[in-house]
Design a protein around this motif. Structure first.
Motif, PDB file in Angstrom:
ATOM      1  N   VAL A   2      60.355  90.950  36.999  1.00 26.71           N
ATOM      2  CA  VAL A   2      61.625  91.462  37.506  1.00 26.71           C
ATOM      3  C   VAL A   2      61.341  92.555  38.532  1.00 26.71           C
ATOM      4  O   VAL A   2      60.538  93.449  38.290  1.00 26.71           O
ATOM      5  N   GLN A   3      61.996  92.461  39.670  1.00 26.81           N
ATOM      6  CA  GLN A   3      61.864  93.481  40.702  1.00 26.81           C
ATOM      7  C   GLN A   3      63.239  93.904  41.185  1.00 26.81           C
ATOM      8  O   GLN A   3      64.116  93.064  41.405  1.00 26.81           O
ATOM      9  N   LEU A   4      63.409  95.207  41.340  1.00 29.18           N
ATOM     10  CA  LEU A   4      64.629  95.789  41.888  1.00 29.18           C
ATOM     11  C   LEU A   4      64.214  96.692  43.041  1.00 29.18           C
ATOM     12  O   LEU A   4      63.386  97.591  42.856  1.00 29.18           O
ATOM     13  N   VAL A   5      64.803  96.475  44.206  1.00 33.47           N
ATOM     14  CA  VAL A   5      64.425  97.250  45.384  1.00 33.47           C
ATOM     15  C   VAL A   5      65.674  97.806  46.048  1.00 33.47           C
ATOM     16  O   VAL A   5      66.489  97.053  46.605  1.00 33.47           O
ATOM     17  N   GLU A   6      65.811  99.132  45.982  1.00 35.09           N
ATOM     18  CA  GLU A   6      66.970  99.795  46.568  1.00 35.09           C
ATOM     19  C   GLU A   6      66.744 100.079  48.049  1.00 35.09           C
ATOM     20  O   GLU A   6      65.602 100.270  48.499  1.00 35.09           O
ATOM     21  N   SER A   7      67.838 100.140  48.777  1.00 39.16           N
ATOM     22  CA  SER A   7      67.813 100.528  50.180  1.00 39.16           C
ATOM     23  C   SER A   7      69.179 101.072  50.551  1.00 39.16           C
ATOM     24  O   SER A   7      70.143 100.929  49.788  1.00 39.16           O
ATOM     25  N   GLY A   8      69.262 101.690  51.726  1.00 44.58           N
ATOM     26  CA  GLY A   8      70.545 102.151  52.233  1.00 44.58           C
ATOM     27  C   GLY A   8      70.797 103.636  52.111  1.00 44.58           C
ATOM     28  O   GLY A   8      71.827 104.129  52.573  1.00 44.58           O
ATOM     29  N   GLY A   9      69.894 104.355  51.479  1.00 40.43           N
ATOM     30  CA  GLY A   9      70.074 105.795  51.379  1.00 40.43           C
ATOM     31  C   GLY A   9      69.901 106.474  52.721  1.00 40.43           C
ATOM     32  O   GLY A   9      69.505 105.854  53.721  1.00 40.43           O
ATOM     33  N   GLY A  10      70.206 107.760  52.769  1.00 41.62           N
ATOM     34  CA  GLY A  10      70.063 108.508  54.001  1.00 41.62           C
ATOM     35  C   GLY A  10      70.720 109.861  53.899  1.00 41.62           C
ATOM     36  O   GLY A  10      71.124 110.290  52.814  1.00 41.62           O
ATOM     37  N   SER A  11      70.822 110.526  55.035  1.00 40.31           N
ATOM     38  CA  SER A  11      71.443 111.840  55.114  1.00 40.31           C
ATOM     39  C   SER A  11      72.761 111.725  55.850  1.00 40.31           C
ATOM     40  O   SER A  11      72.814 111.180  56.946  1.00 40.31           O
ATOM     41  N   VAL A  12      73.820 112.228  55.246  1.00 42.72           N
ATOM     42  CA  VAL A  12      75.144 112.180  55.849  1.00 42.72           C
ATOM     43  C   VAL A  12      75.847 113.514  55.642  1.00 42.72           C
ATOM     44  O   VAL A  12      75.488 114.285  54.750  1.00 42.72           O
ATOM     45  N   GLN A  13      76.850 113.740  56.458  1.00 46.29           N
ATOM     46  CA  GLN A  13      77.674 114.929  56.268  1.00 46.29           C
ATOM     47  C   GLN A  13      78.736 114.652  55.224  1.00 46.29           C
ATOM     48  O   GLN A  13      79.116 113.500  54.971  1.00 46.29           O
ATOM     49  N   ALA A  14      79.215 115.716  54.631  1.00 49.30           N
ATOM     50  CA  ALA A  14      80.290 115.594  53.650  1.00 49.30           C
ATOM     51  C   ALA A  14      81.468 114.840  54.265  1.00 49.30           C
ATOM     52  O   ALA A  14      81.827 115.068  55.423  1.00 49.30           O
ATOM     53  N   GLY A  15      82.024 113.940  53.476  1.00 51.68           N
ATOM     54  CA  GLY A  15      83.106 113.095  53.959  1.00 51.68           C
ATOM     55  C   GLY A  15      82.652 111.758  54.496  1.00 51.68           C
ATOM     56  O   GLY A  15      83.471 110.864  54.739  1.00 51.68           O
ATOM     57  N   GLY A  16      81.347 111.620  54.686  1.00 56.26           N
ATOM     58  CA  GLY A  16      80.796 110.381  55.219  1.00 56.26           C
ATOM     59  C   GLY A  16      80.651 109.302  54.166  1.00 56.26           C
ATOM     60  O   GLY A  16      81.015 109.482  53.002  1.00 56.26           O
ATOM     61  N   SER A  17      80.089 108.181  54.615  1.00 54.21           N
ATOM     62  CA  SER A  17      79.941 107.011  53.748  1.00 54.21           C
ATOM     63  C   SER A  17      78.539 106.433  53.839  1.00 54.21           C
ATOM     64  O   SER A  17      77.867 106.567  54.874  1.00 54.21           O
ATOM     65  N   LEU A  18      78.126 105.828  52.760  1.00 51.77           N
ATOM     66  CA  LEU A  18      76.877 105.072  52.708  1.00 51.77           C
ATOM     67  C   LEU A  18      77.081 103.878  51.801  1.00 51.77           C
ATOM     68  O   LEU A  18      77.884 103.953  50.857  1.00 51.77           O
ATOM     69  N   THR A  19      76.343 102.823  52.079  1.00 48.25           N
ATOM     70  CA  THR A  19      76.323 101.677  51.179  1.00 48.25           C
ATOM     71  C   THR A  19      74.890 101.432  50.729  1.00 48.25           C
ATOM     72  O   THR A  19      74.007 101.208  51.556  1.00 48.25           O
ATOM     73  N   LEU A  20      74.674 101.515  49.435  1.00 52.43           N
ATOM     74  CA  LEU A  20      73.368 101.244  48.852  1.00 52.43           C
ATOM     75  C   LEU A  20      73.285  99.781  48.449  1.00 52.43           C
ATOM     76  O   LEU A  20      74.279  99.188  48.020  1.00 52.43           O
ATOM     77  N   SER A  21      72.104  99.227  48.582  1.00 50.27           N
ATOM     78  CA  SER A  21      71.847  97.851  48.147  1.00 50.27           C
ATOM     79  C   SER A  21      70.686  97.847  47.176  1.00 50.27           C
ATOM     80  O   SER A  21      69.792  98.693  47.257  1.00 50.27           O
ATOM     81  N   CYS A  22      70.703  96.899  46.272  1.00 51.35           N
ATOM     82  CA  CYS A  22      69.609  96.711  45.324  1.00 51.35           C
ATOM     83  C   CYS A  22      69.298  95.219  45.289  1.00 51.35           C
ATOM     84  O   CYS A  22      70.036  94.441  44.675  1.00 51.35           O
ATOM     85  N   ALA A  23      68.245  94.838  45.969  1.00 52.07           N
ATOM     86  CA  ALA A  23      67.821  93.438  45.991  1.00 52.07           C
ATOM     87  C   ALA A  23      67.014  93.145  44.739  1.00 52.07           C
ATOM     88  O   ALA A  23      66.125  93.918  44.384  1.00 52.07           O
ATOM     89  N   THR A  24      67.331  92.053  44.083  1.00 51.50           N
ATOM     90  CA  THR A  24      66.661  91.745  42.821  1.00 51.50           C
ATOM     91  C   THR A  24      65.942  90.412  42.891  1.00 51.50           C
ATOM     92  O   THR A  24      66.262  89.546  43.712  1.00 51.50           O
ATOM     93  N   SER A  25      64.984  90.250  42.014  1.00 55.53           N
ATOM     94  CA  SER A  25      64.294  88.981  41.849  1.00 55.53           C
ATOM     95  C   SER A  25      63.728  88.918  40.452  1.00 55.53           C
ATOM     96  O   SER A  25      63.553  89.950  39.795  1.00 55.53           O
TER      97      SER A  25
END
Length: 122
Positions: A2-25
């Protein structure tokens, strides 16, 4: 394996948005339960959102209305859409998987974890 790989993090200002992904296998994605946890420096890991094989969802109170957990069975990928981000949302975000939804208060019961993706809100 089983593998889980996250992506999509980063630095944003308050009020901003991010979408995280977790690819699995390596797992029967449509039948598994998944969760997002986060950990800030010096703090314990805390549950953010979970989704089970039937699509039932749970959130911690302070992200309700701002975060949305979802999954794509065809892509075997878990997502976390985060809007109206606050500095207190800062932390390392991890996806977790297990054959049963153990909820947000029992991180030790989740057997499979990714390596995490950093979210920083300033």
């Amino acid at each position: 394996d089983v593998q889980l790989v996250e992506s999509g993090g980063g630095s944003v200002q308050a009020g901003g948005s991010l979408t995280l992904s977790c690819a699995t296998s390596g797992l029967d994605f449509s039948t598994y339960s998944f969760a997002w946890f986060r950990q800030a420096p010096g703090k314990e890991r805390e549950g953010v959102a979970s989704i089970d094989g039937d699509g039932d969802i749970g959130y911690r109170n302070d992200v309700k209305g701002r975060f949305t957990i979802s999954k794509d069975n065809a892509k075997t990928t878990l997502y976390l859409q985060m809007n109206s981000l606050k500095p207190e949302d800062t932390g390392m975000y991890y996806c977790a998987a297990e054959t049963k939804d153990f909820g947000l208060d029992l991180p030790d019961y989740w057997g499979f974890w990714g390596q995490g993706t950093q979210v920083t809100v300033s």
